[in-house]
Write an enzyme that holds these catalytic residues in place. Structure first.
Site, PDB file in Angstrom:
ATOM      1  N   PHE A 144       1.919  -3.246   4.589  1.00 19.96           N
ATOM      2  CA  PHE A 144       2.343  -4.610   4.890  1.00 19.96           C
ATOM      3  C   PHE A 144       3.922  -4.733   5.013  1.00 19.96           C
ATOM      4  O   PHE A 144       4.434  -4.086   4.282  1.00 19.96           O
ATOM      5  CB  PHE A 144       2.082  -5.887   3.978  1.00 19.96           C
ATOM      6  CG  PHE A 144       0.290  -6.402   3.823  1.00 19.96           C
ATOM      7  CD1 PHE A 144      -0.468  -5.736   4.750  1.00 19.96           C
ATOM      8  CD2 PHE A 144       0.031  -7.513   3.230  1.00 19.96           C
ATOM      9  CE1 PHE A 144      -1.654  -6.175   4.807  1.00 19.96           C
ATOM     10  CE2 PHE A 144      -1.255  -7.697   3.226  1.00 19.96           C
ATOM     11  CZ  PHE A 144      -2.027  -7.191   4.090  1.00 19.96           C
ATOM     12  N   HIS A 181      -3.948   7.050   6.656  1.00 20.32           N
ATOM     13  CA  HIS A 181      -4.010   5.821   5.816  1.00 20.32           C
ATOM     14  C   HIS A 181      -5.607   5.300   6.113  1.00 20.32           C
ATOM     15  O   HIS A 181      -5.884   4.846   5.027  1.00 20.32           O
ATOM     16  CB  HIS A 181      -3.007   4.940   6.259  1.00 20.32           C
ATOM     17  CG  HIS A 181      -2.742   3.659   5.692  1.00 20.32           C
ATOM     18  ND1 HIS A 181      -2.677   3.717   4.375  1.00 20.32           N
ATOM     19  CD2 HIS A 181      -2.695   2.175   6.035  1.00 20.32           C
ATOM     20  CE1 HIS A 181      -2.577   2.488   4.048  1.00 20.32           C
ATOM     21  NE2 HIS A 181      -2.355   1.596   5.087  1.00 20.32           N
ATOM     22  N   CYS A 184       0.820  -1.263   0.115  1.00 21.28           N
ATOM     23  CA  CYS A 184      -0.013  -0.092  -0.008  1.00 21.28           C
ATOM     24  C   CYS A 184       0.651   1.506   0.046  1.00 21.28           C
ATOM     25  O   CYS A 184       0.205   2.248  -0.205  1.00 21.28           O
ATOM     26  CB  CYS A 184      -0.807   0.055   1.348  1.00 21.28           C
ATOM     27  SG  CYS A 184      -1.907  -1.625   1.291  1.00 21.28           S
ATOM     28  N   LYS A 190     -10.681   6.846   2.314  1.00 21.01           N
ATOM     29  CA  LYS A 190     -10.983   5.458   1.727  1.00 21.01           C
ATOM     30  C   LYS A 190     -12.313   5.006   1.464  1.00 21.01           C
ATOM     31  O   LYS A 190     -12.719   4.044   0.743  1.00 21.01           O
ATOM     32  CB  LYS A 190     -10.057   4.370   2.571  1.00 21.01           C
ATOM     33  CG  LYS A 190      -8.671   4.561   2.171  1.00 21.01           C
ATOM     34  CD  LYS A 190      -7.791   3.633   2.738  1.00 21.01           C
ATOM     35  CE  LYS A 190      -6.258   3.614   2.248  1.00 21.01           C
ATOM     36  NZ  LYS A 190      -5.469   4.846   2.789  1.00 21.01           N
ATOM     37  N   HIS A 234      -9.576   1.186  -0.896  1.00 21.14           N
ATOM     38  CA  HIS A 234      -8.264   1.275  -0.644  1.00 21.14           C
ATOM     39  C   HIS A 234      -7.531   0.457  -2.031  1.00 21.14           C
ATOM     40  O   HIS A 234      -7.882  -0.438  -2.321  1.00 21.14           O
ATOM     41  CB  HIS A 234      -7.916   0.038   0.439  1.00 21.14           C
ATOM     42  CG  HIS A 234      -6.652  -0.017   0.838  1.00 21.14           C
ATOM     43  ND1 HIS A 234      -5.539   0.739   0.222  1.00 21.14           N
ATOM     44  CD2 HIS A 234      -6.096  -0.139   1.999  1.00 21.14           C
ATOM     45  CE1 HIS A 234      -4.349   0.541   0.707  1.00 21.14           C
ATOM     46  NE2 HIS A 234      -4.326   0.187   2.034  1.00 21.14           N
ATOM     47  N   GLU A 287      -2.881   3.870  14.280  1.00 22.52           N
ATOM     48  CA  GLU A 287      -2.751   5.235  13.527  1.00 22.52           C
ATOM     49  C   GLU A 287      -3.167   6.575  14.501  1.00 22.52           C
ATOM     50  O   GLU A 287      -2.890   7.395  14.538  1.00 22.52           O
ATOM     51  CB  GLU A 287      -3.506   5.318  12.229  1.00 22.52           C
ATOM     52  CG  GLU A 287      -2.862   6.551  11.416  1.00 22.52           C
ATOM     53  CD  GLU A 287      -3.618   6.489   9.933  1.00 22.52           C
ATOM     54  OE1 GLU A 287      -3.310   7.326   9.155  1.00 22.52           O
ATOM     55  OE2 GLU A 287      -4.542   5.493   9.564  1.00 22.52           O
TER      56      GLU A 287
END
Length: 389
Positions: A376, A281, A156, A310, A315, A292
């Site tokens: 990731f 994010h 991502c 998002k 996403h 976050e």
């Protein structure tokens, strides 16, 4: 100083900057649709789609035929005049093409495999269609550039890394301009993969909400043209880190995320309170939103407005960074109201660490916006976009 000379994108909010600006202001995502074609059990799933016709791949580049590359061409069409000018200004060897992706043309490979299992003849598939390096190779050949051309795949944060890499090539004096960004198209593999990780929401995702269930996957593409030619919007700073805490879970204290954010602030010579808006994010997975919100509160307190977009784009995996950075540029350039976090369908999770989460839209009060991407493997990027005083 690295300037953003042009930018373009397509996603579930629209197929051009005018539509995207309008729909972002209205918190309306026409491309968010229900489909039964992606999950292996054919159950209904909300996905973020790019609607409408896409440009076609030229016959001489048919080996690169993929929806991913067609999405790139749709984004390129929006900055074509500026790119044409750059191609006429600098030697082709001084123009870089750096892109990010997670899927490339994986959907085309999936369809080819299905054809093979059904003994169908498919002579239109080429391995290059799904090779991870193909987007940059394709776009470079399409434009006729001879400079560095490569694709980054760090989940991502892929297109965020591409933006940073392009800026570094310019700063190092290796190129005069960089076309950066990324694309990702819908594909069964990542959708079912996230489902197997229990990280996929069947409904539209609800970042920072009480009963959030996971991500909504979307498709899209975005491009930026980076140069030293003075303009209205600049890439003020960036940061990146790899904490490698876990392959799919964030560091519980968000250490790598904090490192990337602080690097970007330092590079931009800004204090946390100099930021006017943070595009989070905000994936709507339980762990990401928990970590976050804690990181943002630790660095920025509760006064800097922030939200995740998002739920409006999905996403978009490897293209998430470029799309969200371009949304920040669009907010700045067109003085759009800041997007708020929508808790209409589900209450806000009050157990999360309080930060400056926007509950209502408000104007941007400082012309500097920050965007985060946490991928990731603990692969993190942070970008700061703003005007130059």
């Amino acid at each position: 100083m690295i300037f953003i000379s042009a930018y373009g994108m397509v996603n579930a909010l629209g197929n051009n900057l005018d539509d995207i600006a309008h729909n972002l202001s209205m918190a309306h995502a026409p491309g968010m649709t229900v489909s039964t074609q992606w999950l292996t059990d054919k159950s209904p799933l909300v996905v973020g789609t790019v609607t409408g016709e896409l440009p076609t791949i030229p016959p001489q580049l048919v080996a690169h035929q993929s929806r991913n590359n067609r999405l790139l061409l749709a984004a390129l069409a929006q900055i074509k005049p500026q790119v044409t000018d750059i191609l006429a200004t600098y030697p082709s060897s001084r123009i870089a093409v750096i892109l990010g992706t997670s899927t490339s043309g994986l959907d085309e490979g999936d369809r080819y495999l299905n054809d093979c299992h059904q003994n169908k003849d498919n002579q239109h598939w080429h391995y290059a269609q799904q090779e991870l390096g193909d987007p940059a190779r394709f776009l470079s050949q399409y434009l006729g550039t001879q400079g560095p051309a490569y694709t980054i795949s760090t989940a991502c944060s892929s297109s965020g890394r591409a933006i940073i890499s392009g800026a570094r090539l310019i700063n190092a004096g290796l190129v005069d301009a960089a076309i950066v960004g990324g694309a990702d198209s819908l594909s069964r593999m990542p959708i079912n993969g996230f489902d197997s990780l229990a990280s996929l929401s069947k409904q539209r995702c609800q970042p920072f909400a009480e009963s959030r269930q996971g991500i909504t996957i979307g498709e899209g593409a975005g491009l930026m043209l980076l140069t030293r030619q003075p303009g209205n919007i600049a890439l003020l700073g960036f940061g990146e880190s790899t904490d490698a805490y876990h392959i799919s879970a964030p560091h519980p204290e968000g250490k790598g995320a904090g490192v990337a954010i602080n690097q970007a602030l330092t590079a931009a010579k800004l204090d946390p309170q100099d930021i006017g808006y943070i595009n989070l994010h905000g994936t709507a997975t339980p762990l990401n939103d928990e970590v976050e919100s804690s990181v943002i509160q630790h660095i920025f307190g509760e006064t800097v407005p922030c939200s995740s977009t998002k739920h409006l784009t999905g996403h978009t995996l490897g293209s998430a960074s470029i799309i969200e950075a371009n949304l920040c540029a669009l907010i700045l350039e067109r003085n759009l109201p800041l997007p708020y976090q929508d808790f209409t369908d589900c209450p806000q999770d009050k157990t999360l660490t309080p930060c400056g989460l926007l509950l209502n839209s408000q104007p941007l009060n400082q012309p500097r916006l920050l965007s985060t991407s946490f991928a990731f493997g603990g692969n993190n990027t942070c970008l700061i976009i703003g005007t130059v005083s």
